[in-house]
Design a protein around this motif. Sequence first.
Motif, PDB file in Angstrom:
ATOM      1  N   GLN A 168     -76.298   8.166  25.319  1.00  0.00           N
ATOM      2  CA  GLN A 168     -77.303   7.838  26.333  1.00  0.00           C
ATOM      3  C   GLN A 168     -76.720   6.711  27.191  1.00  0.00           C
ATOM      4  OE1 GLN A 168     -80.583   9.740  25.953  1.00  0.00           O
ATOM      5  NE2 GLN A 168     -78.776  10.737  25.090  1.00  0.00           N
ATOM      6  N   HIS A 169     -75.661   7.029  27.869  1.00  0.00           N
ATOM      7  CA  HIS A 169     -74.917   6.027  28.660  1.00  0.00           C
ATOM      8  C   HIS A 169     -74.986   6.471  30.116  1.00  0.00           C
ATOM      9  CE1 HIS A 169     -71.443   3.912  30.354  1.00  0.00           C
ATOM     10  NE2 HIS A 169     -71.414   3.135  29.279  1.00  0.00           N
ATOM     11  N   PRO A 170     -75.174   5.517  31.045  1.00  0.00           N
ATOM     12  CA  PRO A 170     -75.351   5.929  32.451  1.00  0.00           C
ATOM     13  C   PRO A 170     -74.170   6.726  33.005  1.00  0.00           C
ATOM     14  CG  PRO A 170     -75.280   3.513  32.239  1.00  0.00           C
ATOM     15  CD  PRO A 170     -75.340   4.075  30.863  1.00  0.00           C
ATOM     16  N   ALA A 171     -72.969   6.582  32.431  1.00  0.00           N
ATOM     17  CA  ALA A 171     -71.805   7.312  32.977  1.00  0.00           C
ATOM     18  C   ALA A 171     -71.817   8.780  32.567  1.00  0.00           C
ATOM     19  CB  ALA A 171     -70.509   6.651  32.521  1.00  0.00           C
ATOM     20  N   MET A 172     -72.777   9.187  31.733  1.00  0.00           N
ATOM     21  CA  MET A 172     -72.909  10.606  31.351  1.00  0.00           C
ATOM     22  C   MET A 172     -71.541  11.188  30.938  1.00  0.00           C
ATOM     23  SD  MET A 172     -76.122  11.020  32.013  1.00  0.00           S
ATOM     24  CE  MET A 172     -76.537  12.731  32.158  1.00  0.00           C
ATOM     25  N   PHE A 173     -70.926  10.528  29.924  1.00  0.00           N
ATOM     26  CA  PHE A 173     -69.528  10.834  29.598  1.00  0.00           C
ATOM     27  C   PHE A 173     -69.220  12.313  29.346  1.00  0.00           C
ATOM     28  CE2 PHE A 173     -69.305   6.261  28.060  1.00  0.00           C
ATOM     29  CZ  PHE A 173     -68.547   5.837  29.143  1.00  0.00           C
ATOM     30  N   PHE A 174     -70.152  13.031  28.755  1.00  0.00           N
ATOM     31  CA  PHE A 174     -69.826  14.422  28.385  1.00  0.00           C
ATOM     32  C   PHE A 174     -70.645  15.455  29.162  1.00  0.00           C
ATOM     33  CE2 PHE A 174     -68.536  11.612  24.933  1.00  0.00           C
ATOM     34  CZ  PHE A 174     -67.162  11.817  25.052  1.00  0.00           C
ATOM     35  N   SER A 175     -71.207  15.013  30.274  1.00  0.00           N
ATOM     36  CA  SER A 175     -71.930  15.942  31.153  1.00  0.00           C
ATOM     37  C   SER A 175     -71.156  16.086  32.449  1.00  0.00           C
ATOM     38  CB  SER A 175     -73.337  15.413  31.436  1.00  0.00           C
ATOM     39  OG  SER A 175     -74.029  15.278  30.229  1.00  0.00           O
ATOM     40  N   ARG A 176     -69.933  16.567  32.361  1.00  0.00           N
ATOM     41  CA  ARG A 176     -69.064  16.622  33.529  1.00  0.00           C
ATOM     42  C   ARG A 176     -68.615  18.059  33.840  1.00  0.00           C
ATOM     43  NH1 ARG A 176     -66.598  11.504  33.949  1.00  0.00           N
ATOM     44  NH2 ARG A 176     -68.041   9.942  33.167  1.00  0.00           N
ATOM     45  N   ALA A 177     -69.207  19.021  33.142  1.00  0.00           N
ATOM     46  CA  ALA A 177     -68.880  20.439  33.369  1.00  0.00           C
ATOM     47  C   ALA A 177     -67.415  20.781  33.045  1.00  0.00           C
ATOM     48  CB  ALA A 177     -69.213  20.856  34.802  1.00  0.00           C
ATOM     49  N   GLN A 178     -66.702  19.859  32.390  1.00  0.00           N
ATOM     50  CA  GLN A 178     -65.360  20.198  31.873  1.00  0.00           C
ATOM     51  C   GLN A 178     -65.052  19.276  30.690  1.00  0.00           C
ATOM     52  OE1 GLN A 178     -62.175  19.624  34.682  1.00  0.00           O
ATOM     53  NE2 GLN A 178     -62.695  17.492  35.109  1.00  0.00           N
ATOM     54  N   TYR A 179     -64.094  19.714  29.870  1.00  0.00           N
ATOM     55  CA  TYR A 179     -63.784  18.945  28.663  1.00  0.00           C
ATOM     56  C   TYR A 179     -62.904  17.736  28.977  1.00  0.00           C
ATOM     57  CZ  TYR A 179     -65.644  23.064  26.361  1.00  0.00           C
ATOM     58  OH  TYR A 179     -66.472  24.081  25.962  1.00  0.00           O
ATOM     59  N   TYR A 180     -61.831  17.973  29.716  1.00  0.00           N
ATOM     60  CA  TYR A 180     -60.893  16.902  30.079  1.00  0.00           C
ATOM     61  C   TYR A 180     -60.621  16.938  31.571  1.00  0.00           C
ATOM     62  CZ  TYR A 180     -59.432  18.007  25.217  1.00  0.00           C
ATOM     63  OH  TYR A 180     -59.391  18.288  23.890  1.00  0.00           O
ATOM     64  N   GLY A 181     -59.827  15.942  31.986  1.00  0.00           N
ATOM     65  CA  GLY A 181     -59.369  15.935  33.374  1.00  0.00           C
ATOM     66  C   GLY A 181     -60.235  15.045  34.247  1.00  0.00           C
ATOM     67  N   GLU A 182     -61.059  14.189  33.632  1.00  0.00           N
ATOM     68  CA  GLU A 182     -61.895  13.257  34.389  1.00  0.00           C
ATOM     69  C   GLU A 182     -61.119  11.948  34.588  1.00  0.00           C
ATOM     70  OE1 GLU A 182     -65.412  13.723  35.368  1.00  0.00           O
ATOM     71  OE2 GLU A 182     -64.536  15.713  35.230  1.00  0.00           O
ATOM     72  N   HIS A 183     -61.468  11.184  35.658  1.00  0.00           N
ATOM     73  CA  HIS A 183     -60.730   9.946  35.933  1.00  0.00           C
ATOM     74  C   HIS A 183     -60.891   8.937  34.804  1.00  0.00           C
ATOM     75  CE1 HIS A 183     -64.818   8.828  37.045  1.00  0.00           C
ATOM     76  NE2 HIS A 183     -64.431   7.584  36.902  1.00  0.00           N
ATOM     77  N   ASP A 184     -61.979   9.050  34.047  1.00  0.00           N
ATOM     78  CA  ASP A 184     -62.249   8.053  33.002  1.00  0.00           C
ATOM     79  C   ASP A 184     -62.125   8.650  31.594  1.00  0.00           C
ATOM     80  OD1 ASP A 184     -64.441   9.717  33.268  1.00  0.00           O
ATOM     81  OD2 ASP A 184     -65.931   8.109  33.175  1.00  0.00           O
ATOM     82  N   ASP A 185     -61.189   9.578  31.407  1.00  0.00           N
ATOM     83  CA  ASP A 185     -61.024  10.200  30.091  1.00  0.00           C
ATOM     84  C   ASP A 185     -60.776   9.158  28.987  1.00  0.00           C
ATOM     85  OD1 ASP A 185     -61.469  12.762  30.935  1.00  0.00           O
ATOM     86  OD2 ASP A 185     -59.398  13.463  30.713  1.00  0.00           O
ATOM     87  N   PHE A 186     -59.964   8.145  29.305  1.00  0.00           N
ATOM     88  CA  PHE A 186     -59.660   7.119  28.288  1.00  0.00           C
ATOM     89  C   PHE A 186     -60.965   6.462  27.814  1.00  0.00           C
ATOM     90  CE2 PHE A 186     -58.382   2.971  26.739  1.00  0.00           C
ATOM     91  CZ  PHE A 186     -57.199   3.229  26.060  1.00  0.00           C
TER      92      PHE A 186
END
Length: 460
Positions: A136-154
């Motif tokens: 329940q974090h405002p950055a919605m870490f795992f609601s990005r419609a893909q598993y990897y490849g996001e700018h903030d993967d780390f």
Amino acid sequence: ASMLREMVRKRDSRLREAYLSYRGTENRDVMDSFLKMALPGTSSGLHIAHIAAEMAPVAKVGGLADVISGLGKALQKKGHLVEIILPKYDCMQVDQVSNLKVLDVLVQSYFEGNMFNNKIWTGTVEGLPVYFIEPQHPAMFFSRAQYYGEHDDFKRFAYFSRAALELLYQSGKKVDIIHCHDWQTAFVAPLYWDVYANLGFNSARICFTCHNFEYQGTAPARDLAWCGLDVEHLDRPDRMRDNSHGRINAVKGAIVYSNIVTTVSPTYALEVRSEGGRGLQDTLKVHSRKFLGILNGIDTDTWNPSTDRYLKVQYNAKDLQGKAANKAALREQLNLASAYPSQPLVGCITRLVAQKGVHLIRHAIYKTAELGGQFVLLGSSPVPEIQREFEGIADHFQNNNNIRLILKYDDALSHCIYAASDMFIVPSIFEPCGLTQMIAMRYGSVPIVRKTGGLNDRCL
Ligand SMILES: Nc1ncnc2c1ncn2[C@@H]1O[C@H](COP(=O)(O)OP(=O)(O)O[C@H]2O[C@H](CO)[C@@H](O)[C@H](O)[C@H]2O)[C@@H](O)[C@H]1O
């Protein structure tokens, strides 16, 4: 099979010697004691928690997913209590989870100076109990419609590693082995020993498996503090500082902090002790007593041509008519020429990245066309230039009824291609283990591979 057996007999004896000496006296005690604890066929009744970024078929990008469910099932069959902890991705295949439900407790975990709630979902995948963490974090870490490849993967996976340990800690589980995989959950090892062991949560031993040393998870040292790790304590050459630049390196941290470190084939374990280690070779040498290569296996329930529900006709080693029927069905499905049943069909199923020898795959497509064979490629690329290049090749062969490129991820189609093909190419530049050559053999398709890593290993 007899040809392959013959190849194994003729195997370079120097490699065998090197392998045997690697498994020699120096490592034996450490290995034996851990394997007794951790591997099937030894003691049973251990509580093993896998913390991972993928699991087949619910959240699969590549081979990591296959290993999490395959290894989990194998350990479960040996009588161990196996649990898997995954992120709750918005794009995961929820229809592959039975009894998915949200628990009525929230687990709080630390991140960047604050505590965040996490919803915990449970369900069963392939008969294995799975916990899905929904931050329940405002950055919605795992609601990005893909598993990897996001700018903030780390950041996403540092968060997940911390929340996963918090879940185990708060639930009071007496875990014997915490098994983390690849850079995404490598943070678990230093977090466990530097944070959670001090809280009395210390009954477990940590196993880290690196499925590919190409991906190490590096970032500026200060970013380590996000998940509550002590930057000053860890940003040192003998701990988490990368060997060639000033950043910190998650995989290095897991090598230093885990009780046992494995990779996915004995040959790759040798290769990564030199250039294959992508800068971590010296760290692996320092920690060689706890580092070993264990060859992957495949899940023989999922990959079984005699029960495979995706196939047009099931078959087995004694009934190759079934294989011919699948070849005919795939040709029809993909609109390929079907006048000559014996016209050879070459298959290739892969993530299209440099590791997989994309230029050799391209060459094989053109060469097969030139020689009058048929070629089916199923693959997709996270690298836009490679995806575009293969779209170009697909267009080029659009009106050729011997060549098809299907540039997407498609689990059902992958089963049909393994069953339909006569030969299967895996021309990898390097390959930690490789599962597709094993699956191809299970489906009676002859693998043609480059001699590297697990493709150059004892698989019989
Ligand atoms: N477009 C597509 N559609 C459907 N299915 C697809 C697909 N592309 C690939 N797959 C499937 O994904 C899996 C890939 O297995 P690989 O052994 O090639 O793993 P990968 O290189 O991803 O992972 C890393 O981890 C594994 C596991 O340890 C190691 O074997 C490997 O060497 C290492 O690089 C296979 O099950 C294959 O069928």
